[in-house]
Design a protein around this motif. Structure first.
Motif, PDB file in Angstrom:
ATOM      1  N   LEU A   1       0.837  -1.275   0.110  1.00 48.75           N
ATOM      2  CA  LEU A   1      -0.060   0.115  -0.049  1.00 48.75           C
ATOM      3  C   LEU A   1       0.873   1.288   0.061  1.00 48.75           C
ATOM      4  O   LEU A   1       0.541   2.294  -0.688  1.00 48.75           O
ATOM      5  CB  LEU A   1      -0.998   0.083   1.179  1.00 48.75           C
ATOM      6  CG  LEU A   1      -2.167  -0.857   1.162  1.00 48.75           C
ATOM      7  CD1 LEU A   1      -2.916  -1.203   2.267  1.00 48.75           C
ATOM      8  CD2 LEU A   1      -3.057  -0.524   0.054  1.00 48.75           C
ATOM      9  N   VAL A   2       2.061   1.402   0.803  1.00 46.96           N
ATOM     10  CA  VAL A   2       3.189   2.521   0.788  1.00 46.96           C
ATOM     11  C   VAL A   2       3.553   2.680  -0.805  1.00 46.96           C
ATOM     12  O   VAL A   2       3.490   3.633  -1.344  1.00 46.96           O
ATOM     13  CB  VAL A   2       4.140   2.308   1.748  1.00 46.96           C
ATOM     14  CG1 VAL A   2       5.243   3.260   1.645  1.00 46.96           C
ATOM     15  CG2 VAL A   2       3.332   2.446   3.215  1.00 46.96           C
ATOM     16  N   VAL A   3       3.883   1.598  -1.089  1.00 44.92           N
ATOM     17  CA  VAL A   3       4.542   1.497  -2.773  1.00 44.92           C
ATOM     18  C   VAL A   3       3.323   2.107  -3.602  1.00 44.92           C
ATOM     19  O   VAL A   3       3.690   3.011  -4.429  1.00 44.92           O
ATOM     20  CB  VAL A   3       4.919   0.114  -3.041  1.00 44.92           C
ATOM     21  CG1 VAL A   3       5.211   0.078  -4.509  1.00 44.92           C
ATOM     22  CG2 VAL A   3       6.373  -0.369  -2.482  1.00 44.92           C
ATOM     23  N   LEU A   4       2.122   1.582  -3.513  1.00 46.78           N
ATOM     24  CA  LEU A   4       1.015   2.072  -4.498  1.00 46.78           C
ATOM     25  C   LEU A   4       0.945   3.544  -4.226  1.00 46.78           C
ATOM     26  O   LEU A   4       0.768   4.430  -5.152  1.00 46.78           O
ATOM     27  CB  LEU A   4      -0.001   1.250  -4.168  1.00 46.78           C
ATOM     28  CG  LEU A   4      -0.238  -0.242  -4.570  1.00 46.78           C
ATOM     29  CD1 LEU A   4      -1.186  -1.082  -4.278  1.00 46.78           C
ATOM     30  CD2 LEU A   4       0.178  -0.314  -6.021  1.00 46.78           C
ATOM     31  N   GLY A   5       0.733   4.059  -3.044  1.00 47.73           N
ATOM     32  CA  GLY A   5       0.535   5.416  -2.678  1.00 47.73           C
ATOM     33  C   GLY A   5       1.619   6.325  -2.836  1.00 47.73           C
ATOM     34  O   GLY A   5       1.313   7.308  -3.830  1.00 47.73           O
ATOM     35  N   VAL A   6       3.001   5.950  -2.755  1.00 46.15           N
ATOM     36  CA  VAL A   6       4.026   6.755  -3.290  1.00 46.15           C
ATOM     37  C   VAL A   6       4.144   6.771  -4.788  1.00 46.15           C
ATOM     38  O   VAL A   6       4.264   7.898  -5.307  1.00 46.15           O
ATOM     39  CB  VAL A   6       5.512   6.346  -2.532  1.00 46.15           C
ATOM     40  CG1 VAL A   6       6.390   6.892  -3.393  1.00 46.15           C
ATOM     41  CG2 VAL A   6       5.621   6.278  -1.116  1.00 46.15           C
ATOM     42  N   SER A   7       3.820   5.716  -5.355  1.00 47.32           N
ATOM     43  CA  SER A   7       3.828   5.767  -6.716  1.00 47.32           C
ATOM     44  C   SER A   7       2.732   6.834  -7.384  1.00 47.32           C
ATOM     45  O   SER A   7       3.009   7.274  -8.448  1.00 47.32           O
ATOM     46  CB  SER A   7       3.309   4.216  -7.356  1.00 47.32           C
ATOM     47  OG  SER A   7       4.432   3.513  -7.044  1.00 47.32           O
ATOM     48  N   LEU A   8       1.612   6.642  -6.889  1.00 46.30           N
ATOM     49  CA  LEU A   8       0.401   7.460  -7.265  1.00 46.30           C
ATOM     50  C   LEU A   8       0.923   8.890  -7.013  1.00 46.30           C
ATOM     51  O   LEU A   8       0.500   9.801  -7.976  1.00 46.30           O
ATOM     52  CB  LEU A   8      -0.946   7.276  -6.435  1.00 46.30           C
ATOM     53  CG  LEU A   8      -2.113   7.909  -6.840  1.00 46.30           C
ATOM     54  CD1 LEU A   8      -2.481   7.704  -8.416  1.00 46.30           C
ATOM     55  CD2 LEU A   8      -3.529   7.235  -6.294  1.00 46.30           C
ATOM     56  N   VAL A   9       1.371   9.293  -6.017  1.00 49.77           N
ATOM     57  CA  VAL A   9       1.982  10.803  -5.606  1.00 49.77           C
ATOM     58  C   VAL A   9       3.043  11.202  -6.562  1.00 49.77           C
ATOM     59  O   VAL A   9       3.028  12.267  -7.138  1.00 49.77           O
ATOM     60  CB  VAL A   9       2.512  10.786  -4.156  1.00 49.77           C
ATOM     61  CG1 VAL A   9       3.139  12.272  -4.028  1.00 49.77           C
ATOM     62  CG2 VAL A   9       1.342  10.802  -3.239  1.00 49.77           C
ATOM     63  N   ILE A  10       3.633  10.181  -7.129  1.00 50.27           N
ATOM     64  CA  ILE A  10       4.919  10.421  -7.979  1.00 50.27           C
ATOM     65  C   ILE A  10       4.314  10.657  -9.431  1.00 50.27           C
ATOM     66  O   ILE A  10       4.560  11.667 -10.041  1.00 50.27           O
ATOM     67  CB  ILE A  10       6.058   9.426  -7.917  1.00 50.27           C
ATOM     68  CG1 ILE A  10       6.734   9.454  -6.734  1.00 50.27           C
ATOM     69  CG2 ILE A  10       6.877   9.756  -9.266  1.00 50.27           C
ATOM     70  CD1 ILE A  10       7.690   8.357  -6.416  1.00 50.27           C
ATOM     71  N   LEU A  11       3.214   9.895  -9.677  1.00 47.39           N
ATOM     72  CA  LEU A  11       2.770  10.232 -11.174  1.00 47.39           C
ATOM     73  C   LEU A  11       2.089  11.408 -11.030  1.00 47.39           C
ATOM     74  O   LEU A  11       2.079  11.939 -12.062  1.00 47.39           O
ATOM     75  CB  LEU A  11       1.752   8.868 -11.208  1.00 47.39           C
ATOM     76  CG  LEU A  11       2.102   7.438 -12.067  1.00 47.39           C
ATOM     77  CD1 LEU A  11       1.008   6.661 -11.945  1.00 47.39           C
ATOM     78  CD2 LEU A  11       2.504   8.058 -13.411  1.00 47.39           C
ATOM     79  N   THR A  12       1.232  11.723 -10.131  1.00 48.09           N
ATOM     80  CA  THR A  12       0.550  13.056  -9.947  1.00 48.09           C
ATOM     81  C   THR A  12       1.395  14.141 -10.075  1.00 48.09           C
ATOM     82  O   THR A  12       1.219  14.919 -10.941  1.00 48.09           O
ATOM     83  CB  THR A  12      -0.300  12.937  -8.817  1.00 48.09           C
ATOM     84  OG1 THR A  12      -1.190  11.683  -8.805  1.00 48.09           O
ATOM     85  CG2 THR A  12      -1.288  14.196  -8.964  1.00 48.09           C
ATOM     86  N   ALA A  13       2.391  14.121  -9.310  1.00 46.54           N
ATOM     87  CA  ALA A  13       3.539  15.234  -9.068  1.00 46.54           C
ATOM     88  C   ALA A  13       4.134  15.463 -10.712  1.00 46.54           C
ATOM     89  O   ALA A  13       4.281  16.568 -11.147  1.00 46.54           O
ATOM     90  CB  ALA A  13       4.404  15.074  -8.014  1.00 46.54           C
TER      91      ALA A  13
ATOM     92  N   ALA B   1      -5.200  -0.547  -4.807  1.00 44.55           N
ATOM     93  CA  ALA B   1      -5.029  -0.019  -3.233  1.00 44.55           C
ATOM     94  C   ALA B   1      -6.285   0.045  -2.515  1.00 44.55           C
ATOM     95  O   ALA B   1      -6.466  -0.716  -1.305  1.00 44.55           O
ATOM     96  CB  ALA B   1      -4.547   1.411  -3.171  1.00 44.55           C
ATOM     97  N   VAL B   2      -7.490   0.327  -3.316  1.00 42.09           N
ATOM     98  CA  VAL B   2      -8.717   0.406  -2.567  1.00 42.09           C
ATOM     99  C   VAL B   2      -8.887  -1.378  -2.498  1.00 42.09           C
ATOM    100  O   VAL B   2      -9.566  -1.477  -1.240  1.00 42.09           O
ATOM    101  CB  VAL B   2      -9.554   0.988  -3.576  1.00 42.09           C
ATOM    102  CG1 VAL B   2     -11.088   0.502  -3.040  1.00 42.09           C
ATOM    103  CG2 VAL B   2      -9.557   2.434  -3.611  1.00 42.09           C
ATOM    104  N   ALA B   3      -8.799  -1.975  -3.430  1.00 41.13           N
ATOM    105  CA  ALA B   3      -9.176  -3.360  -3.444  1.00 41.13           C
ATOM    106  C   ALA B   3      -8.225  -4.139  -2.149  1.00 41.13           C
ATOM    107  O   ALA B   3      -8.883  -5.099  -1.302  1.00 41.13           O
ATOM    108  CB  ALA B   3      -8.658  -4.286  -4.712  1.00 41.13           C
TER     109      ALA B   3
END
Length: 148
Positions: free
Chosen positions: A16-28, A70-72
Motif C-alpha cells: 500500500l505504501v508503494v502504491l501510494g508513493v507511486s500515485l503521488v509521484i505520477l501525479t506530481a 490500493a482500494v481492493a
C-alpha cells in the motif's frame, strides 16, 4: 513451482505504501510537466516534448490500476489481484517505451541532471512493475485468484 504465500498485514501495508508513493509521484510529475515543465523535462527538443505528451493517457491508466489495487487491498477484495497485475504490467510497458526512447536519443547520458532523473524514473518504474507482479503472483491464491 513456487510456494504460495499469505498476505500478512505487514506485507499488505508495504505494498500500500508503494502504491501510494507511486500515485503521488505520477501525479506530481504530470502537474510539473504541465505547470513547470523545466522542473522535469530532460530535453527541450520538439520530438521529446511530443513524445512525453503522448504519455498522460497511459500514465492515467497506470494511476487507475494503482488506485484500484490500493482500494481492493484495503477492502481485502479479490480484485486486488487483477489490479496489481494490470498495474505491474502497465508499469513495465511504460518502462519499455520510455527507456527505448531514452536510449535511442541519448537522454540518460547527454541531458545532464535531467537525464539522470529520467534514468531514475525509468529504474523505479521497472522495479515497481516487477515488484508488484512478483508480489501479487506469489500471493494469488490468498488474494482470491486462481490456484495455478
Amino acid at each position: 513451482m513456487s510456494a504460495q504465500l499469505e498476505v500478512s498485514d505487514r506485507s499488505r501495508s508495504r505494498v500500500l505504501v508503494v502504491l501510494g508513493v507511486s500515485l503521488v509521484i505520477l501525479t506530481a510529475y504530470w502537474v510539473l510537466w504541465f505547470a513547470a515543465r523545466g522542473a522535469v523535462a530532460s530535453n527541450n527538443r520538439d520530438a521529446y516534448i511530443e513524445f512525453e505528451n503522448a504519455f498522460p493517457l497511459a500514465d492515467a491508466w497506470l494511476a487507475v490500476c494503482v488506485l484500484a489495487a490500493a482500494v481492493a487491498l484495503i477492502k481485502r477484495h479479490p480484485t486486488a489481484l487483477l489490479w496489481l497485475l494490470a498495474g505491474g504490467g502497465s508499469a513495465i510497458y511504460l518502462f519499455c517505451m520510455d527507456a527505448l526512447y531514452d536510449v535511442e536519443n541519448g537522454i540518460w547520458w547527454r541531458s545532464g541532471a535531467g537525464g539522470f532523473i529520467e534514468l531514475g524514473i525509468n529504474v523505479v518504474t521497472l522495479v515497481v512493475g516487477v515488484g508488484l507482479l512478483r508480489w501479487a503472483w506469489r500471493r494469488r491464491v490468498a488474494l482470491g485468484g486462481v490456484a495455478n
